[in-house]
Scaffold this active site. Structure first.
Site, PDB file in Angstrom:
ATOM      1  N   ASP A  67       9.535   7.416 -13.543  1.00 30.59           N
ATOM      2  CA  ASP A  67       8.117   7.719 -13.383  1.00 30.59           C
ATOM      3  C   ASP A  67       7.883   9.141 -12.900  1.00 30.59           C
ATOM      4  OD1 ASP A  67       9.223   7.168 -10.896  1.00 30.59           O
ATOM      5  OD2 ASP A  67       8.093   5.337 -10.590  1.00 30.59           O
ATOM      6  N   ASN A 134       5.132  -3.896  -2.246  1.00 30.69           N
ATOM      7  CA  ASN A 134       4.297  -4.896  -2.922  1.00 30.69           C
ATOM      8  C   ASN A 134       5.004  -5.485  -4.159  1.00 30.69           C
ATOM      9  OD1 ASN A 134       4.210  -2.778  -4.697  1.00 30.69           O
ATOM     10  ND2 ASN A 134       1.989  -2.538  -4.725  1.00 30.69           N
ATOM     11  N   HIS A 136       6.448  -3.779  -6.580  1.00 34.37           N
ATOM     12  CA  HIS A 136       6.401  -2.995  -7.825  1.00 34.37           C
ATOM     13  C   HIS A 136       7.782  -2.459  -8.190  1.00 34.37           C
ATOM     14  CE1 HIS A 136       5.250   1.121  -5.761  1.00 34.37           C
ATOM     15  NE2 HIS A 136       6.542   1.058  -5.944  1.00 34.37           N
ATOM     16  N   GLU A 141       2.532  -1.602 -10.969  1.00 31.87           N
ATOM     17  CA  GLU A 141       1.897  -2.257  -9.826  1.00 31.87           C
ATOM     18  C   GLU A 141       1.607  -3.730 -10.149  1.00 31.87           C
ATOM     19  OE1 GLU A 141       2.035  -0.770  -7.138  1.00 31.87           O
ATOM     20  OE2 GLU A 141       0.953   1.139  -7.010  1.00 31.87           O
TER      21      GLU A 141
END
Ligand code: GLP
Length: 247
Positions: A67, A134, A136, A141
């Site tokens: 990313d 979380n 991801h 996400e």
């Protein structure tokens, strides 16, 4: 999924380095998927040591990064281009022409198509992953489709909070990024995922409960045939039945 629980970050990094070094020794022209964040930093340092000892060479290795932030120039110290050059590429014998990133400068639609094309043409042998608090993976996400390919993402509040430690303030954290999609990650032959620290414990617990849900992007990894999860005791601290989780 094979789960390896080690004492701390250092041991996690040693195990990860060994797996990656082994991959490169077995196949010197391996295609390796690389991750950013703090989880792999020590692994990269140990790989540099292996290179310095002439145990491995990166000269025929190709890399694909997961990313990149949108809105940061590549010479910005928090851009993932800068990070990879700083922590790894500038210290090994890799050919920079063989390092690939989702390109956030220029026309994003064109860049997305180009990255997907490259990923179709180059199946990743070993993908290194971290995990967000979380759940991801890369910047996919919660809620991201498991069929996703490279795409633009709006970063969640939680991710911006997690990553603000690298910036002067949360306002400086980019709000969007370009990420490899979950489908492309799942296309890797082998996946190595690293987790360290208490803030990952909930995500690791939910991951190993084995319920596949887009609410926890990492949960899809349970259905991949070859995944190794290396986690330290802190990130494994919410696992009630460790024996059961460990293959
Ligand atoms: C970032 C990256 C992910 C990384 C995750 C965990 O948002 N985009 O690829 O795995 O956060 O980061 P860390 O290893 O610093 O906890």
């Amino acid at each position: 999924m094979k789960v390896i629980i080690v004492e701390n970050y250092e041991e996690m990094s040693e195990v990860a380095c060994e797996i990656i070094a082994e991959q490169i020794k077995e196949k010197p022209n391996s295609i390796i998927g690389l991750a950013t964040g703090s989880s792999p930093v020590r692994t990269y340092e140990l790989l540099i040591e292996e290179y310095q000892k002439k145990e491995i060479s990166f000269k025929d290795v190709t890399t694909f990064n997961l990313d990149e932030y949108i809105g940061l120039d590549y010479d910005h110290p928090q851009s993932y281009h800068y990070f990879m050059n700083d922590v790894l590429f500038s210290k090994i014998d890799i050919d920079l022409n063989n390092t690939n990133f989702p390109d956030t400068i220029g026309d994003l639609d064109v860049n997305v198509a180009a990255y997907n094309k490259k990923l179709y043409e180059n199946q990743i042998d070993l993908q290194l992953l971290g995990i967000g608090s979380n759940g991801h993976i890369a910047f996919n996400e919660p809620g991201t489709s498991f069929d996703s390919e490279t795409h633009v993402v709006e970063l969640t509040k939680e991710t911006k909070e997690d990553n603000k430690r690298f910036f002067n303030s949360i306002e400086e954290v980019p709000t969007t990024a370009l990420t490899m999609g979950i489908k492309s990650i799942m296309n890797a032959k082998k996946i190595l995922i690293l987790a360290s620290g208490l803030n990952k414990a909930q995500a690791i617990k939910e991951l190993l409960e084995g319920i596949e849900t887009t609410d926890l992007p990492a949960s899809i990894l349970m259905s991949h045939p070859e995944v190794i999860l290396v986690c330290d005791e802190a990130s494994a601290s919410l696992l009630e039945d460790v024996e059961e989780a460990v293959e």
